[in-house]
Design an enzyme around this catalytic site. Structure first.
Site, PDB file in Angstrom:
ATOM      1  N   TYR A  92       0.846  -1.184   0.000  1.00  0.00           N
ATOM      2  CA  TYR A  92       0.000   0.000   0.000  1.00  0.00           C
ATOM      3  C   TYR A  92       0.889   1.244   0.000  1.00  0.00           C
ATOM      4  O   TYR A  92       1.820   1.339   0.803  1.00  0.00           O
ATOM      5  CB  TYR A  92      -0.892   0.022   1.239  1.00  0.00           C
ATOM      6  CG  TYR A  92      -1.859  -1.133   1.349  1.00  0.00           C
ATOM      7  CD1 TYR A  92      -2.907  -1.290   0.437  1.00  0.00           C
ATOM      8  CD2 TYR A  92      -1.751  -2.066   2.391  1.00  0.00           C
ATOM      9  CE1 TYR A  92      -3.806  -2.352   0.561  1.00  0.00           C
ATOM     10  CE2 TYR A  92      -2.648  -3.117   2.509  1.00  0.00           C
ATOM     11  CZ  TYR A  92      -3.666  -3.256   1.588  1.00  0.00           C
ATOM     12  OH  TYR A  92      -4.552  -4.305   1.708  1.00  0.00           O
ATOM     13  N   HIS A 217      -8.673  -9.972  -8.819  1.00  0.00           N
ATOM     14  CA  HIS A 217      -8.112  -9.300  -7.649  1.00  0.00           C
ATOM     15  C   HIS A 217      -9.233  -8.688  -6.809  1.00  0.00           C
ATOM     16  O   HIS A 217     -10.272  -8.283  -7.352  1.00  0.00           O
ATOM     17  CB  HIS A 217      -7.153  -8.191  -8.120  1.00  0.00           C
ATOM     18  CG  HIS A 217      -6.290  -7.626  -7.053  1.00  0.00           C
ATOM     19  ND1 HIS A 217      -6.702  -6.582  -6.239  1.00  0.00           N
ATOM     20  CD2 HIS A 217      -5.037  -7.952  -6.648  1.00  0.00           C
ATOM     21  CE1 HIS A 217      -5.734  -6.300  -5.389  1.00  0.00           C
ATOM     22  NE2 HIS A 217      -4.713  -7.101  -5.609  1.00  0.00           N
TER      23      HIS A 217
END
Length: 256
Positions: A92, A217
């Site tokens: 992230y 995903h």
């Protein structure tokens, strides 16, 4: 010093604080579990080159995520204990989120990233396990779930910025090491690989003979195109059971 979990019983690094430059010069056995250090010996030069690149990024004023103490966190879990491999993309890019395990965030992060929220949504639909407000997945890692990002670092605020910088060769070696393990009698230890999305699917060719669970995903951009309804958690446990291995307890603590 490194915030190593005592579960893994590694020798502590003998410095008060450490950066990427210092990491690039330490023995592999001080950076990761002993069996990972042996397995990744063939790409040691590449790993040191990546760490030097991260040191240069930092020296240029860029914030690199995760922190030096966490960038190799996935390899602190002994290779011998891995029974599930979940492959992510890259960390992230929001400061404070990345902790070195794919899809996992710091326990204090609020709100949790949307991809992880979708993982929790599917977990509830699959196994009836309520979502958690935190995103700490270390309880999965403690059970032998290797949460491995294909690219293990990122420049803060710039998703995908460290692709093509050398991590891919290292994680290719890591996936190969997991898939090629053998027991004393020459058999394969239990293993299920979870491949979510196109980036993760690039390692499929390395997993010959390994049970694979794959789908789109969990990102908000793709979750509705095959991730939702894929039941990955129950499927993983069914495949582990077929290999005479205990399943993963997917329910996370309410408070990490």
């Amino acid at each position: 010093m490194f915030d190593f979990d005592p579960l893994f019983e590694l020798e502590p690094v003998s410095v008060e604080s450490i950066g990427f430059t210092e990491m690039a010069r330490l023995p592999l056995g001080e950076l990761m579990a002993a069996d990972w250090a042996e397995a990744l010996g063939g790409v040691e030069a590449e790993l040191r080159a990546v760490l030097d690149f991260l040191a240069a990024e930092t020296a240029s004023g860029h914030q690199v995520l995760p922190t030096p103490s966490n960038v190799l966190r996935a390899f602190r879990q002994p290779l011998a204990e891995v029974k599930v491999l979940i492959v992510g993309q890259d960390p992230y890019p929001t400061p404070g989120h990345a902790v070195g395990l794919s899809f996992c965030v710091d326990p204090r992060t609020r709100p949790i990233p949307r991809s992880l929220a979708n993982i929790y949504r599917e977990l509830e639909a699959d196994l009836g396990i309520p979502a958690r407000v935190h995103g700490d997945l270390s309880a999965w890692a403690d059970q032998g779930v290797l949460l491995l990002n294909r690219v293990m670092s990122v420049r803060a605020g710039a998703a995908g910025s460290h692709r093509g910088k050398g991590w891919e060769k290292i994680t290719t070696a890591a996936v190969t090491a997991v898939a090629n393990r053998r027991t004393a009698d020459g058999g394969r230890p239990p293993l299920v690989a979870v491949l979510w999305g196109k980036d993760a699917d690039t390692v499929r060719q390395l997993l010959s003979g390994t049970a694979v669970v794959s789908s789109a995903h969990p990102s908000p951009l793709s979750a509705s195109r095959g991730f939702f309804g894929s039941r990955p958690f129950s499927r993983v446990n069914e495949l582990l059971k077929e290999q005479s291995c205990a399943g993963v307890t997917w329910e996370l603590p309410q408070v990490p």
